[in-house]
Enzyme design. Structure first.
Site, PDB file in Angstrom:
ATOM      1  N   LYS A 156      35.999  29.642  36.081  1.00  0.00           N
ATOM      2  CA  LYS A 156      35.276  30.772  35.490  1.00  0.00           C
ATOM      3  C   LYS A 156      34.765  30.342  34.120  1.00  0.00           C
ATOM      4  O   LYS A 156      35.489  29.662  33.372  1.00  0.00           O
ATOM      5  CB  LYS A 156      36.227  31.968  35.370  1.00  0.00           C
ATOM      6  CG  LYS A 156      35.567  33.267  34.926  1.00  0.00           C
ATOM      7  CD  LYS A 156      36.612  34.399  34.838  1.00  0.00           C
ATOM      8  CE  LYS A 156      36.001  35.731  34.483  1.00  0.00           C
ATOM      9  NZ  LYS A 156      37.027  36.801  34.386  1.00  0.00           N
ATOM     10  N   SER A 184      35.706  40.925  37.022  1.00  0.00           N
ATOM     11  CA  SER A 184      34.691  40.130  36.346  1.00  0.00           C
ATOM     12  C   SER A 184      34.602  38.688  36.858  1.00  0.00           C
ATOM     13  O   SER A 184      33.608  38.011  36.601  1.00  0.00           O
ATOM     14  CB  SER A 184      35.006  40.092  34.855  1.00  0.00           C
ATOM     15  OG  SER A 184      36.217  39.405  34.616  1.00  0.00           O
ATOM     16  N   SER A 214      40.536  41.661  37.301  1.00  0.00           N
ATOM     17  CA  SER A 214      39.361  40.784  37.448  1.00  0.00           C
ATOM     18  C   SER A 214      39.550  39.574  38.348  1.00  0.00           C
ATOM     19  O   SER A 214      38.584  38.850  38.613  1.00  0.00           O
ATOM     20  CB  SER A 214      38.889  40.312  36.073  1.00  0.00           C
ATOM     21  OG  SER A 214      38.200  41.346  35.427  1.00  0.00           O
TER      22      SER A 214
END
Lengths: 490, 485
Positions: B80, B155, B179
């Site tokens: 990420k 997210s 997330s």
């Protein structure tokens, strides 16, 4: 009208740890800009702080010396405001749970001492420095140096118990002495190692409510602190007497012009939005950790001063001067013990002689509060003791000794080396001196006549002539005795 | 052999050891697939093909020498874009860090590099991890590999879509309110949030420091166990990491359900997708069939979790994001003076959701409001932690749905509050710090994946992995895969 002055001081001290508060960068002053930085103290995204154990030790040491209560669980908090010298736009500080609270510091006041309460002592990180190309207002650009960002800072807040600018200055002196004795701060106000803000208000004598206070920033020396507060006392008294209200505000002291001016008023006061620092867990100060620091606390100036009076029979004044720094006190004790070989106790006379030599001679050459200068003194304690020993055993006179001292300062040699090389040894050979006395008497019939006529001062002039003839090397006591004997016979 | 991008990490390393495949060949297969298909999924912000090839070649050599570094050597991974990578842009999905190249690696990146992984690149996310759909990325929309018109969740939508779409074998996300687990559920893969303090946050660009945790996305539970083992453990650079021994999670996966007490979360079904409820109920029956005893569990304060979360997370975010001012790094807008420059930088650099949360958080911390908001939210947090502690006196794991619904369409949830409700089941474990995992448990009538949420005791990731594994092995959901080509 008379007013009672109420002053409280906040002192920020940079700690002399080798590394910063929350990262491993060095804390050395004066390095090229931004060379003592890393991702953590630059506040780069993703970095996290880790508490410097040594800084906490220094804080606890200081808090104990200030007789504070150590909070067994303290924590850090974030203090927010935007300023480009602060990498994260928040400062890691302490708020609701400081390291220590409720202590006191003893200061000298006219006719005695006074305890000033200490409200709290907490740890935080320093910010960087802005370098403006010109003045703040006109600079086309500014640069920022983050070398200082993250250096451990200890903030100590006094209770509002100081009653005059003089007391405030005395507090700062005592404060600095404690920090320097503890070895936690170099006490250098010019370099910003110790910085002071003051809160000051006036009220009617006997009033219990505090008046509206004004905060004064930028007090970068004892003298300026006292001057700024003296100005502020006058300013506030005039305003109050004119029926005006004091505005709660922050004022800046302009040392060149000698006055304070308004910086920002309460309406523009920051909302720091404190909240507990989530990147650090609460700090648990275990009893053993604190006890270990307590056991290792050095003797502080005030206690040392009292001991010097008791142990060496010194006047309090002398002891006060000798304890202006731990290094000077150490110098004194080293010299005294060098005069008492084999662990014996130095006589009160030699203890006083050492004090006199330090106060009248050494301190002309070496600043008494400069630890490094004392450590590197051209005349180390053993050399001073050696010089005094030469006077005590009659090898040189006190007068010659002063010249020898000057030579010691220049050459860094010990006294005996200089005295022997330059033939300054005092003449104590009674026969040799008697011969010179006879010559002087023979050459000065007028003096003899005067003496016979009852002018005893004539004897003194004869002694002076003998000393002159021996270039000061004759033992004055022997000269005196011989002159008296000879004159009694004529 | 079959397409290697379909394999799990442990299948890959089996193949590497047997010589049936090499890390370089598998890496080329992934890079080829990314080149061909990531235009559809848009999981990646940066592809580090040069680094990937170099790491793969080094891994090849280790296997040839018979000295692989461990069970992840040569496995292609995606990070990420909130995890700092030395020399590689780390944007956090934000304009303000569009060109930010960190001079250091996050601890998890260092640890995985030491385990021999092959870094394929950095994947998309909601800006600063604020969102549940990855639509708040400043750069691109990421598609759900199961239905390209739908969101992958957020997210951590990029790393989830990368693994679901076979654009990475494994990936790392971060979970502040759900997330990892929510996109794991939306994308039909395993997503795990470890206990707060289990994995070092050093190098994770902070959103909400007291809630953020890094965790794995994987194609099966065993892979998640292997990745967790590699990244877990105390780190001197993170004072909030905790020194609790890290067990060999993979070794205890097969211990089965016998003797385990499963707490079945009672929840408000209003607004729930009935397909999700049905799948979760069926999953609980499977666990019973495997020998678990079950009992109902309530978390009375959890209803307030979302409200507390939307005070605490924005408050911490408002503080963490204060540093982006144009002075030191990242975007700098021109201004007539310092304050103007800073204001313009932040106005241009942050998206609407980030600004909304900065304002919420600034307000919640303001003098005079602190006690009513932040202070009270912290009290709720303590109560939720107690709720979990009380529940775990009677049960070993708590099960429920990961999300109230399945993946929604891009643009479907424009109302921020509707978006926030996605986190209702996941947020309590962030507030309490407990570990949670989402494991696939079926599909909606429209063919979209559904996640089963398991929460365990603090630092007892081993038990939820074991339960998730038993369930996974007893079902066949993992054999259904999206078709991208």
């Amino acid at each position: 009208m008379t007013w009672e002055v109420v002053i409280g001081l906040e002192v920020h001290a940079e700690l002399t740890t080798r590394t910063k508060m929350f990262c491993g960068c060095p804390t050395t002053f004066g390095a090229s800009p931004n060379t003592q930085t890393c991702p953590i103290c630059l506040g780069m995204p993703g970095t996290l702080p880790v508490i410097n154990r040594r800084a906490i030790e220094f804080g606890v040491r200081t808090a104990l010396a200030f007789n504070c209560r150590i909070n067994t669980a303290c924590r850090f908090a974030r203090k927010h405001y935007y300023y480009p010298d602060m990498p994260k736009n928040f400062q890691i500080s302490q708020y609701e749970e400081p390291l220590a609270e409720d202590g006191w510091l003893e200061i000298d006041v006219q006719g005695g001492t006074k305890r000033i309460g200490i409200q709290r002592l907490h740890m935080e990180e320093d910010v960087g420095k802005l370098i403006h190309d010109g003045t703040l207002e006109t600079a086309p650009s500014s640069r920022v140096d983050f070398n200082r960002a993250g250096v451990p800072l200890m903030e100590t807040v006094s209770k509002p118990e100081l009653r005059s600018p003089e007391e405030a200055a005395a507090y700062l002196r005592a404060f600095r002495s404690v920090l320097m004795y503890l070895g936690v701060c170099d006490g250098n106000m010019e370099e910003g190692s110790m910085r002071c803000d003051a809160n000051i208000s006036l009220r009617r004598p006997g009033a219990t409510e505090l008046g509206t206070k004004v905060e004064i920033k930028n007090l970068n020396s004892f003298r300026n602190a006292q001057r700024a507060l003296e100005f502020e006392v006058k300013r506030q008294a005039q305003a109050l007497e004119a029926g005006e209200k004091i505005v709660q505000e922050t004022r800046l002291f302009d040392a060149d012009k000698g006055y304070t001016r308004s910086m920002r008023s309460k309406e523009y006061a920051h909302d720091y939005r404190y909240f507990p620092e989530p990147d650090l867990v609460p700090l648990k100060l275990e009893g053993a950790f604190v006890d270990g620091i307590r056991a290792a606390l050095p003797e502080l100036a005030r206690a040392q001063q009292q001991r010097f009076v008791a142990q060496y029979g010194l006047p309090a004044y002398d002891a006060g001067i000798l304890t202006q720094s731990r290094a000077l006190a150490g110098y004194y004790e080293a010299a005294v013990s060098a005069l008492a070989p084999g662990g014996s106790t130095a006589s009160p006379a030699s203890a006083k002689a050492v004090a006199n030599w330090i106060m009248s001679e050494l301190l002309r050459v070496v600043p008494g509060d400069d630890e490094r200068a004392i450590a590197e003194s051209p005349v180390p304690p053993a050399h001073l003791a050696g010089l005094i020993a030469l006077i005590d055993d009659g090898t040189i006179s006190g007068k010659i000794a002063k010249d020898v001292f000057e030579k010691m300062v220049r050459s860094r040699e010990d006294a005996r080396t200089i005295v022997q090389r330059e033939g300054l040894t005092q003449v104590a050979d009674t026969g040799a001196i008697a011969a010179i006395v006879d010559q002087v008497i023979a050459a000065n019939p007028k003096a003899i006549a005067d003496f016979k006529a009852g002018k005893t001062a004539a004897a003194k002039s004869l002694v002076g002539q003998v000393m002159k003839a021996t270039q000061g090397k004759a033992n004055p006591a022997i000269v005196n005795t011989l002159i008296e004997e000879k004159l009694a016979k004529v | 052999m079959t397409d290697p991008t379909r394999l799990t990490a442990h299948e890959l390393t089996d193949a590497f050891r047997s010589g049936a495949a090499t890390p370089s060949a598998v890496t080329e297969a992934y890079l080829g697939r990314i080149a061909k298909l990531d235009g559809k999924v848009r999981a990646y912000l940066t592809v580090t093909d040069g680094r990937a090839r170099a790491a793969a070649a080094a891994s090849d050599a280790r296997y040839r020498a018979g000295k692989p570094l461990g069970p992840l050597d040569g496995v292609p991974i995606s990070y990420k874009d909130v995890l700092s990578t030395r020399g590689v842009k780390t944007t956090c999905g934000s304009r303000i860090l569009e060109s930010w190249v960190p001079p250091f690696d996050a601890t998890v990146v260092t640890r995985l590099a030491a385990a021999g992984v092959v870094p394929l690149g950095k994947s998309n996310m909601d800006e600063f991890a604020m969102g549940s759909s990855t639509e708040h990325s400043a750069f691109q929309l990421t598609a759900n590999p199961w239905d390209l018109a739908r969101v992958p969740g957020g997210s951590s939508g990029g790393p989830a879509a990368a693994v679901a779409g076979d654009l990475a074998a494994i990936s790392l996300g971060t979970d502040t309110g759900g997330s990892i687990r929510q996109p794991g559920a939306f994308c039909g893969i395993v997503g795990m949030k470890p206990t707060y303090g289990r994995v070092s946050r050093y190098g994770l660009v902070a959103f909400a420091s007291s809630l953020d945790q890094i965790g794995p996305f994987a194609k099966d539970v065993r892979d998640a166990a292997l990745v967790l083992r590699a990244i877990a453990g105390v780190d001197p650079a993170d004072a909030t990491s905790v020194d609790v021994p890290v067990p060999d999670y993979a070794a205890s996966l097969g211990e089965g359900m016998r003797g385990l007490r499963v707490g079945v979360l009672e929840y408000d079904t209003a607004g729930m997708d009935p397909d999700v409820q049905r799948a979760v109920t069926a999953a609980i029956d499977v666990l019973k069939g495997l020998g678990a005893t079950t009992q109902a569990v309530t978390l009375p304060t959890a209803d307030h979790g979302l409200a507390a979360y939307y005070i605490i997370a924005p408050a911490e975010a408002s503080s963490n994001l204060a540093r982006y001012d144009g002075v030191k790094y990242g975007l700098r807008a021109l201004g007539k003076d310092l304050i103007d420059m800073e204001s313009r930088t932040r106005a241009a650099g942050f998206g609407a959701e980030v600004k909304r949360r900065i304002m919420l958080g600034t307000y919640a911390l303001s003098s005079g409001y602190y006690d009513a908001y932040y202070g009270k939210a912290q009290k709720v947090r303590t109560l939720i932690r107690r709720d979990f502690d009380a529940a775990f006196e009677h049960v070993d794991v708590i099960v429920g749905p990961t999300t109230p619904g399945v993946a929604f369409k891009h643009g479907e949830k424009e109302d921020p509050l509707a978006m926030y409700l996605n986190d209702v089941f996941t947020v309590p474990a962030n507030l309490s710090g407990n570990p949670g995992i989402s494991v696939p448990c079926g599909f909606s009538t429209s063919g979209l994946p559904i996640g089963l949420h398991l929460v365990g005791r603090a630092f007892d990731e081993a038990t939820i992995l074991r339960v998730a594994y038993a369930y996974e092995q007893a079902t066949t959901w993992r054999t259904r895969r999206p078709e991208l080509a």
